[in-house]
Design an enzyme around this catalytic site. Structure first.
Site, short mmCIF file in Angstrom:
data_model
loop_
_atom_site.label_atom_id
_atom_site.label_comp_id
_atom_site.label_asym_id
_atom_site.label_seq_id
_atom_site.Cartn_x
_atom_site.Cartn_y
_atom_site.Cartn_z
CE1 TYR A 32 -4.29 0.60 -0.80
CE2 TYR A 32 -3.76 2.94 1.18
CZ TYR A 32 -4.73 2.12 -0.16
OH TYR A 32 -5.10 3.10 -0.65
CG LEU A 33 4.30 -0.28 -2.28
CD1 LEU A 33 5.15 0.38 -3.15
CD2 LEU A 33 4.97 0.17 -1.17
CG HIS A 42 6.03 2.96 1.65
ND1 HIS A 42 4.89 2.51 1.79
CD2 HIS A 42 6.51 2.33 2.34
CE1 HIS A 42 4.19 2.78 2.79
NE2 HIS A 42 5.39 1.52 3.28
#
Ligand code: PAF
Length: 286
Positions: free
Chosen positions: A32-33, A37
């Site tokens: 769930y970047l 990230h």
């Protein structure tokens, strides 16, 4: 970009790179970047260079969630994650399943964990008793599978990063740990996959974590302040966001993570705040 779901295949590829003298950078994630990230992926690329390989691992690690926590509902969007990794120039996405990471666990045949016994006691460790055992175990396993020269973590999880550094030192992992700055939304809220759980009103109030950090910095900018006094003030400060419920606020030494009685320049502060069931964390140096 290669997608590698099998642990043995990942390790084989990493060993092949190692033999060829290729530098490996690892960014461990639970998917769930978001832009935070991606900044870690960029940092990894910078560290290993064009000729190096950047591996992003995507694995929602069950052992770092207590049975009462949000494992089943943890946000997932693999298709989007893969697109983002590709656009950011990752070489490999390692996305193992539970049977790869914890072989035999479903049949009660998995029994080895890595436990850091000091830095993980307070704050997140006190609030989430199994959490860091799960984190150190899965990160140690990822290091053994990806064989990175360098691994990049986010500063938002300050205690996690300190524990991983300690684990790497204590267990002689030949991995350089990089901690990259927290990425924030325009209003200051730290980026987190869990922000997705917030409804509009909660989201608007969630900026209180950032404001609390700013308020503490201001209070201790020019003079030493008693931690107990500041904690009380911040508790009150946070009531300005009626949907927020403070879990903890702590002032501590950034090396030892031990709570301090006096807050001054260089002291670190961390807090955790619930919005309904969503628990957000943030931290900053005073
Ligand atoms: O910070 C995270 O996303 C996780 O704790 C990590 C390091 C990927 C281990 O599961």
């Amino acid at each position: 970009m290669r997608i590698v779901p099998k642990a043995a295949a990942m390790q084989k590829l990493a060993r092949h790179w190692k033999r060829a003298g290729v530098k490996i950078g690892l960014v461990p994630t639970m998917g769930y970047l978001h832009a935070g990230h991606l900044s870690l992926v960029r940092e990894a690329r910078q560290r290993v260079g064009k000729t190096g390989k950047v591996v992003v691992s995507i694995y929602v690690n069950p052992t770092q969630f207590a049975p009462t926590e949000d494992l089943a509902n943890y946000p997932r969007d693999l298709e989007r994650d893969l697109k983002m990794c590709h656009a950011e120039g990752a070489d490999v996405v390692f996305m193992p399943g539970d049977a790869e990471m914890y072989p035999g666990k479903a049949e009660g045949k998995y029994s080895t964990y890595v436990v850091e016994e000091n830095l993980g006691r307070g704050m997140e460790g006190a609030a989430r008793p199994v959490h860091f055992r799960g984190v150190t175990t899965v990160v140690a396993k990822l290091f053994n599978l990806v064989l990175p020269d360098v691994s990049v973590f986010g500063q938002k999880d300050f205690q996690q990063a300190a524990i991983i550094r300690r684990m790497v030192g204590d267990l002689n992992f030949p991995v350089q740990i990089i901690v990259a700055p927290t990425r924030r939304e325009a209003d200051g809220l730290a980026m987190s996959s869990r922000n997705k759980y917030l409804d509009a009103e909660q989201r608007a109030q969630a900026v209180i974590l950032f404001h609390a950090l700013q308020a503490a910095k201001k209070a201790a900018a020019k003079k030493t302040v008693r931690a107990a006094r500041l904690k009380k003030d911040l508790q009150e400060f946070i009531t300005a966001a009626p949907l927020a419920r403070l879990d903890y606020v702590e002032f501590f030494d950034p090396e030892t993570l031990q709570p301090v009685a006096q807050v001054k320049r260089g002291t670190h502060m961390a807090l955790a705040v619930f919005f309904s069931k969503t628990r957000l964390i943030d931290n900053a140096q005073i």
